[in-house]
Design a protein around this motif. Sequence first.
Motif, mmCIF file in Angstrom:
data_model
loop_
_atom_site.group_PDB
_atom_site.id
_atom_site.type_symbol
_atom_site.label_atom_id
_atom_site.label_comp_id
_atom_site.label_asym_id
_atom_site.label_seq_id
_atom_site.Cartn_x
_atom_site.Cartn_y
_atom_site.Cartn_z
ATOM 1 N N THR A 288 -13.349 -17.078 34.760
ATOM 2 C CA THR A 288 -13.858 -17.316 33.413
ATOM 3 C C THR A 288 -12.756 -16.970 32.417
ATOM 4 O O THR A 288 -11.650 -16.595 32.799
ATOM 5 N N TYR A 289 -13.089 -17.080 31.145
ATOM 6 C CA TYR A 289 -12.099 -16.860 30.098
ATOM 7 C C TYR A 289 -11.855 -15.372 29.858
ATOM 8 O O TYR A 289 -12.755 -14.544 30.027
ATOM 9 N N HIS A 290 -10.642 -15.053 29.439
ATOM 10 C CA HIS A 290 -10.299 -13.676 29.100
ATOM 11 C C HIS A 290 -10.949 -13.319 27.764
ATOM 12 O O HIS A 290 -10.976 -14.145 26.840
ATOM 13 N N PRO A 291 -11.479 -12.102 27.644
ATOM 14 C CA PRO A 291 -12.097 -11.719 26.366
ATOM 15 C C PRO A 291 -11.154 -11.856 25.169
ATOM 16 O O PRO A 291 -11.607 -12.218 24.074
ATOM 17 N N ALA A 292 -9.866 -11.568 25.357
ATOM 18 C CA ALA A 292 -8.925 -11.707 24.237
ATOM 19 C C ALA A 292 -8.838 -13.163 23.784
ATOM 20 O O ALA A 292 -8.729 -13.451 22.585
ATOM 21 N N TYR A 293 -8.883 -14.086 24.737
ATOM 22 C CA TYR A 293 -8.891 -15.512 24.395
ATOM 23 C C TYR A 293 -10.161 -15.862 23.623
ATOM 24 O O TYR A 293 -10.125 -16.625 22.638
ATOM 25 N N LEU A 294 -11.293 -15.322 24.065
ATOM 26 C CA LEU A 294 -12.555 -15.628 23.406
ATOM 27 C C LEU A 294 -12.594 -15.082 21.988
ATOM 28 O O LEU A 294 -13.273 -15.651 21.127
ATOM 29 N N LEU A 295 -11.880 -14.007 21.738
ATOM 30 C CA LEU A 295 -11.795 -13.494 20.369
ATOM 31 C C LEU A 295 -11.021 -14.462 19.475
ATOM 32 O O LEU A 295 -11.308 -14.583 18.283
ATOM 33 N N ARG A 296 -10.040 -15.149 20.078
ATOM 34 C CA ARG A 296 -9.264 -16.132 19.313
ATOM 35 C C ARG A 296 -9.980 -17.477 19.234
ATOM 36 O O ARG A 296 -9.829 -18.210 18.257
ATOM 37 N N LYS A 297 -10.746 -17.794 20.275
ATOM 38 C CA LYS A 297 -11.444 -19.070 20.362
ATOM 39 C C LYS A 297 -12.938 -18.831 20.602
ATOM 40 O O LYS A 297 -13.452 -19.085 21.706
ATOM 41 N N PRO A 298 -13.644 -18.326 19.611
ATOM 42 C CA PRO A 298 -15.060 -17.974 19.831
ATOM 43 C C PRO A 298 -15.917 -19.171 20.217
ATOM 44 O O PRO A 298 -16.997 -19.000 20.793
ATOM 45 N N ASP B 263 -15.538 -21.032 22.602
ATOM 46 C CA ASP B 263 -15.623 -21.126 24.057
ATOM 47 C C ASP B 263 -16.503 -20.039 24.669
ATOM 48 O O ASP B 263 -16.609 -19.958 25.900
ATOM 49 N N LYS B 264 -17.114 -19.238 23.835
ATOM 50 C CA LYS B 264 -17.993 -18.203 24.371
ATOM 51 C C LYS B 264 -19.172 -18.811 25.136
ATOM 52 O O LYS B 264 -19.641 -18.232 26.116
ATOM 53 N N ARG B 265 -19.628 -19.983 24.705
ATOM 54 C CA ARG B 265 -20.729 -20.619 25.409
ATOM 55 C C ARG B 265 -20.307 -20.994 26.830
ATOM 56 O O ARG B 265 -21.081 -20.841 27.784
ATOM 57 N N LYS B 266 -19.066 -21.465 26.991
ATOM 58 C CA LYS B 266 -18.562 -21.782 28.324
ATOM 59 C C LYS B 266 -18.481 -20.515 29.176
ATOM 60 O O LYS B 266 -18.820 -20.534 30.369
ATOM 61 N N ALA B 267 -18.029 -19.426 28.556
ATOM 62 C CA ALA B 267 -17.949 -18.163 29.299
ATOM 63 C C ALA B 267 -19.334 -17.714 29.745
ATOM 64 O O ALA B 267 -19.493 -17.175 30.852
ATOM 65 N N TRP B 268 -20.328 -17.936 28.904
ATOM 66 C CA TRP B 268 -21.696 -17.564 29.269
ATOM 67 C C TRP B 268 -22.166 -18.380 30.461
ATOM 68 O O TRP B 268 -22.834 -17.856 31.362
ATOM 69 N N GLU B 269 -21.807 -19.652 30.518
ATOM 70 C CA GLU B 269 -22.147 -20.470 31.670
ATOM 71 C C GLU B 269 -21.475 -19.920 32.931
ATOM 72 O O GLU B 269 -22.076 -19.897 34.013
ATOM 73 N N ASP B 270 -20.217 -19.483 32.794
ATOM 74 C CA ASP B 270 -19.511 -18.904 33.939
ATOM 75 C C ASP B 270 -20.205 -17.641 34.434
ATOM 76 O O ASP B 270 -20.336 -17.417 35.642
ATOM 77 N N LEU B 271 -20.637 -16.812 33.499
ATOM 78 C CA LEU B 271 -21.277 -15.557 33.868
ATOM 79 C C LEU B 271 -22.615 -15.813 34.570
ATOM 80 O O LEU B 271 -22.946 -15.143 35.552
ATOM 81 N N LYS B 272 -23.367 -16.773 34.069
ATOM 82 C CA LYS B 272 -24.638 -17.105 34.724
ATOM 83 C C LYS B 272 -24.377 -17.667 36.125
ATOM 84 O O LYS B 272 -25.122 -17.362 37.065
ATOM 85 N N PHE B 273 -23.323 -18.454 36.255
ATOM 86 C CA PHE B 273 -22.962 -18.981 37.562
ATOM 87 C C PHE B 273 -22.605 -17.843 38.517
ATOM 88 O O PHE B 273 -23.056 -17.808 39.664
ATOM 89 N N ALA B 274 -21.800 -16.890 38.022
ATOM 90 C CA ALA B 274 -21.410 -15.747 38.851
ATOM 91 C C ALA B 274 -22.626 -14.934 39.263
ATOM 92 O O ALA B 274 -22.748 -14.509 40.420
ATOM 93 N N ARG B 275 -23.538 -14.724 38.331
ATOM 94 C CA ARG B 275 -24.753 -13.968 38.649
ATOM 95 C C ARG B 275 -25.578 -14.680 39.713
ATOM 96 O O ARG B 275 -26.114 -14.050 40.631
#
Length: 224
Positions: A193-203, A205-217
């Motif tokens: 998934t995306y690095h948190p520092a990247y998500l701070l620069r590109k908020p 993409d947080k929705r994509k990161a959330w999809e990754d986290l749900k997939f991981a779970r």
Amino acid sequence: MSEPADSQRRRHYLAALGIEQWQPRRAAPAPLAVPATETAWQQLTEEVARCTRCELYRTRTRPVLGVGDRKAQWLVVGEAPGAEEDRQGEPFVGRAGQLLDAMLRAIGLARGQNVYIANILKSRPPGNRDPAAAEVAACLPFLERQIELIRPRLILAVGRIAMQNLLATQNSLGRMRGQVHAFGGLKTPLIVTYHPAYLLRKPGDKRKAWEDLKFARGVFATLT
């Protein structure tokens, strides 16, 4: 249980003669053995602290081994310590660390509770530049030993650099998302998934990161 009559008489005779009766000495309790895993962690910590395999030891403030539950089922791996991590000796602190903690909470996890957090590099590259290939080659064996000790059920690689180095690929992070990869001889399931520092620069993409986290779970729930 009462003392036998012969033993009582013998004790009285010896006392009358002023002779101290011999008593068997109890063996001293054996020192508690240090678990092998704890010893291995101590050795690893000391090796990282005195490591000079690459030039980063000359500029770092503190080595950053990792933090969290050493029996964790989840392992989060980033790329390298930043300035604040270098000062504190702990990975993922500051704003990026706060966002990572929020990401973990969103899927029912918490720093230090069934989660261990580490980086590819244990020393900060000057100016937070990307790790050099030689630096990764020098440091990756430390992470591999951590994985052997922790035996996580799932690895979450955050960021392009962590993903590329763990999976030995030059593919983009976008191409590697949404898949279950395998790391090392243990074939540990790995999700990116995306690095948190990247998500701070590109908020955005947080929705994509959330999809990754749900997939991981979801993947974690299927592991036995």
